[in-house]
Structures are given as C-alpha cells and as structure tokens.
Design an enzyme around this catalytic site. Structure first.
Site, mmCIF file in Angstrom:
data_model
loop_
_atom_site.group_PDB
_atom_site.id
_atom_site.type_symbol
_atom_site.label_atom_id
_atom_site.label_comp_id
_atom_site.label_asym_id
_atom_site.label_seq_id
_atom_site.Cartn_x
_atom_site.Cartn_y
_atom_site.Cartn_z
ATOM 1 N N GLY A 75 56.307 10.328 14.388
ATOM 2 C CA GLY A 75 55.294 9.134 14.576
ATOM 3 C C GLY A 75 53.967 9.473 13.736
ATOM 4 C CG HIS A 108 61.669 4.611 19.835
ATOM 5 N ND1 HIS A 108 62.762 5.113 20.821
ATOM 6 C CD2 HIS A 108 62.031 4.033 19.113
ATOM 7 C CE1 HIS A 108 63.899 4.488 20.135
ATOM 8 N NE2 HIS A 108 63.545 4.039 19.160
ATOM 9 C CB ILE A 148 54.615 12.345 9.370
ATOM 10 C CG1 ILE A 148 54.601 12.942 10.676
ATOM 11 C CG2 ILE A 148 54.626 13.026 8.267
ATOM 12 C CD1 ILE A 148 53.675 14.135 10.810
ATOM 13 C CE LYS A 163 63.548 10.001 17.743
ATOM 14 N NZ LYS A 163 63.156 8.807 18.191
#
Length: 351
Positions: free
Chosen positions: A276, A244, A278, A220
């Site tokens: 990020g 992030h 949404i 991630k």
C-alpha cells in the site's frame, strides 16, 4: 517504451494510461468511494522522516533478504494483482519472468489470466498463490492442491474482502472492455452455490485451510493488533499489513500507520509484510525500519507491464531496488540488520 526512459515509478504511472484501454486504467487506478485511504497510503509515508547516521562504512550495501526461508535479492515482492493479460499478451508469465530476473518473488492472483502451472514453469524466485475462498470448499481445495503440485512456497489468504469495495471510477467503464478470462480457474470443480459479490472468509475457514495444506499460510489484509494476535494464535507464517491498496473500506488506516502496532503484537511469531503506497526506495526503507520483513508492490508493476511488457515490469523492480540501495547508503545502514526504528521519526513535521 518512451523515447525518454522513465526515471522513476511516477514516470511509469504517467505513461501507463496511454498504453491500455480506459476501462483497464480505471480498474487499476481506482480506490474505493472517495479514495481517502488510497491517498493516505501515500501521504502517511510522507509524514515519516528519516534520521540518517553519518560516517558509517557503506562501501558495500547488502539488500538480500529471506522470506519464509527463500532468498531474494531485495526485500520486495510482487503483490497479487490483475488483470495482467489486459496489459500484455503474456500476462502473469511475463511478470514472473521479470521477478526472476530481478531476483525477487511474486504472489500470483488466484484468478490470474495464466494458470499457476504456466506461471510456475517460468518462475525462478519464490512463487506464492493468493487465495479467495469459494463458497464450495472443494473448489478451493482443488486450487490449493494445484498450488502445491506447482511448487508454490505459500498460500496468501486475502481476509479483507467479504464484499468488494465500491470503486466508482471503475464502475463507470467496466462494461466497455472485453476482459480476459481468469484462466487459472478453468478446470476447477463446478460452482454449485449462488455467486457472492465478494469472498467471505472466517477464522474457521482459516483453520480449515491450515488443516488441508502443507504450505505455510500468509494472511493478507490485517490492520489491527487484535486480528494479528488471532492470526498468530492460528499459526499463520506471515501477515500482510494491507488495506487492499485503498480499494476496500474507504477511511481505513493507512498500511504504514497500522504497521507498528501489528509488529509489536506479533513479536516475531510470524513474518510481517506491508503493501500500500510503496513508490520509492525510501518508502521501502521506512517500512523496514518500522518492522516489515519485506514489502509488496502492486500498481507500479502493472504500469511497467503496460508500458513495456516484461521489460517494463523488470525496469520497475530494478528501479525500486536501486533506490533502496542508495537510500540505505545515504542513511548509513549497510545491511538490513542495521535498519531499525531509530531510523525514523513518525511524528508529523510542523510548519
């Protein structure tokens, strides 16, 4: 909950501050430095136009998806976030229950307020554990073993936090709240090295992690094709295209704008997810069109927890699912297999 039920995620965002301590709101809502990347995560979606097809048979819309072999009702996962117990007493247990009721999956934070065992006991959908690496590998290995024993389906290694970004909005108020303990870390071998303001990880650490676990690894925090290539060379099962939530390097690429080059580089060798920005079902649709297998949402779930505990988190998830289903129908794409890059135009609209 409000007397007038929220109609969308923005309504939950507007209601949430009144349901939590100001320091918690500052922590959740803050972006790094000037918040440029956090803002661009949203604006980048607005720069993508949809190209709907007409006269398609959309009498039945199928949003079901598969992530790392596990079925979910819609291509939506809960991103690792914290601190859930500062928002409702049940903490991540309430979040996991909401995910299960919605037929979705959840990524638990390694520093969650409730233990991974407690979370797994109520989870009925896919449950993955996010990892920050400790300076002591035995501490990390102990947490990995617990995740395996609890039945987690994957480990999600956060790669973008060698140091933690400076979130000035939160720094002003962080000492004004008695933060709940990270209960998931209790019982680990004791720390022996000086704490680090961040969680440095290297490619060698990824190699080590792959060697000590039988679980698939998802990386991630990837924003470039170069790092995506190195990740798949090391046999990761998935990549989360993520900055992030704009909380680390301010000025970094918006996640949705980084997605196409990573999808092209990976070429199907690993599953690609995106987080990020949404906030709408149409955002999910755009991410899928650009090659994401699923999206992860963070802050909106926390807003729901604050406003309505587990029921609020569930409502947030169901809202997004309904919006995606409607967007697919209006775009003439009855199933996920019908969604491809021809659905979007990424050039900015002039005028």
């Amino acid at each position: 909950m409000s007397r007038e039920p929220p109609l969308n995620l923005a309504d939950y965002e507007a209601l949430a501050p009144a349901h939590m301590h100001p320091a918690v709101w500052d922590f959740i809502s803050a972006g790094a430095d000037d918040g440029v990347t956090m803002t661009q995560n949203r604006r980048a979606f607005e720069r993508i136009a949809l190209r709907p097809r007409v006269l398609a048979d959309v009498g039945r819309i199928d949003t079901r998806a598969i992530v790392l072999g596990a079925a979910i009702s819609s291509p939506i996962l809960i991103a690792p976030t914290g601190p859930h117990a500062a928002l409702c007493p049940e903490g991540e247990v309430a979040t996991a229950e909401a995910a299960g009721k919605s037929g979705l999956g959840m990524v638990a934070n390694s520093g969650s307020n409730r233990t991974i065992e407690d979370i797994a006991a109520v989870a009925t959908g896919p449950l993955w554990l996010q990892l920050y690496l400790f300076p002591e590998r035995e501490r990390t290995h102990a947490l990995v073993r617990r995740a395996e024993a609890a039945g987690c389906g994957a480990l999600v290694l956060t790669a973008d936090s060698p140091r933690f970004g400076r979130k000035e909005q939160s720094l002003r108020t962080e000492n004004e709240f008695d933060w709940p303990e990270a209960g998931n870390l209790a019982g680990l071998p004791p720390a022996t090295k000086r704490p680090i303001r961040g969680a440095p990880a290297t490619w060698e650490d990824l190699d080590w992690l792959r060697d000590v676990t039988r679980l698939p690894i998802v990386l991630k925090g990837v924003l470039t094709a170069e790092d995506a290539a190195m990740a798949v060379d090391r046999q990761v099962a998935g990549i989360v295209v993520s900055n992030h939530g704009g909380r680390q390097l301010d000025g970094a690429t918006a996640s949705i704008e980084a997605l196409p080059e990573i999808v092209a580089e990976v070429g199907g060798r690993a599953e690609i997810y995106l987080d990020g920005g949404i906030r709408r079902g149409t955002d999910v649709l755009k991410a899928l069109a650009l090659g994401a297998r699923a999206v992860m949402i963070g802050r909106p779930v926390l807003w729901g927890l604050a406003v309505g505990a587990g029921a609020g988190a569930l409502d947030v998830l169901e809202m997004l699912k309904r919006e995606l289903e409607l967007a697919m129908a209006l775009a003439g794409r009855p199933g996920l297999a019908d969604i491809d890059a021809s659905l979007v135009r990424t050039a900015p609209i002039q005028g």
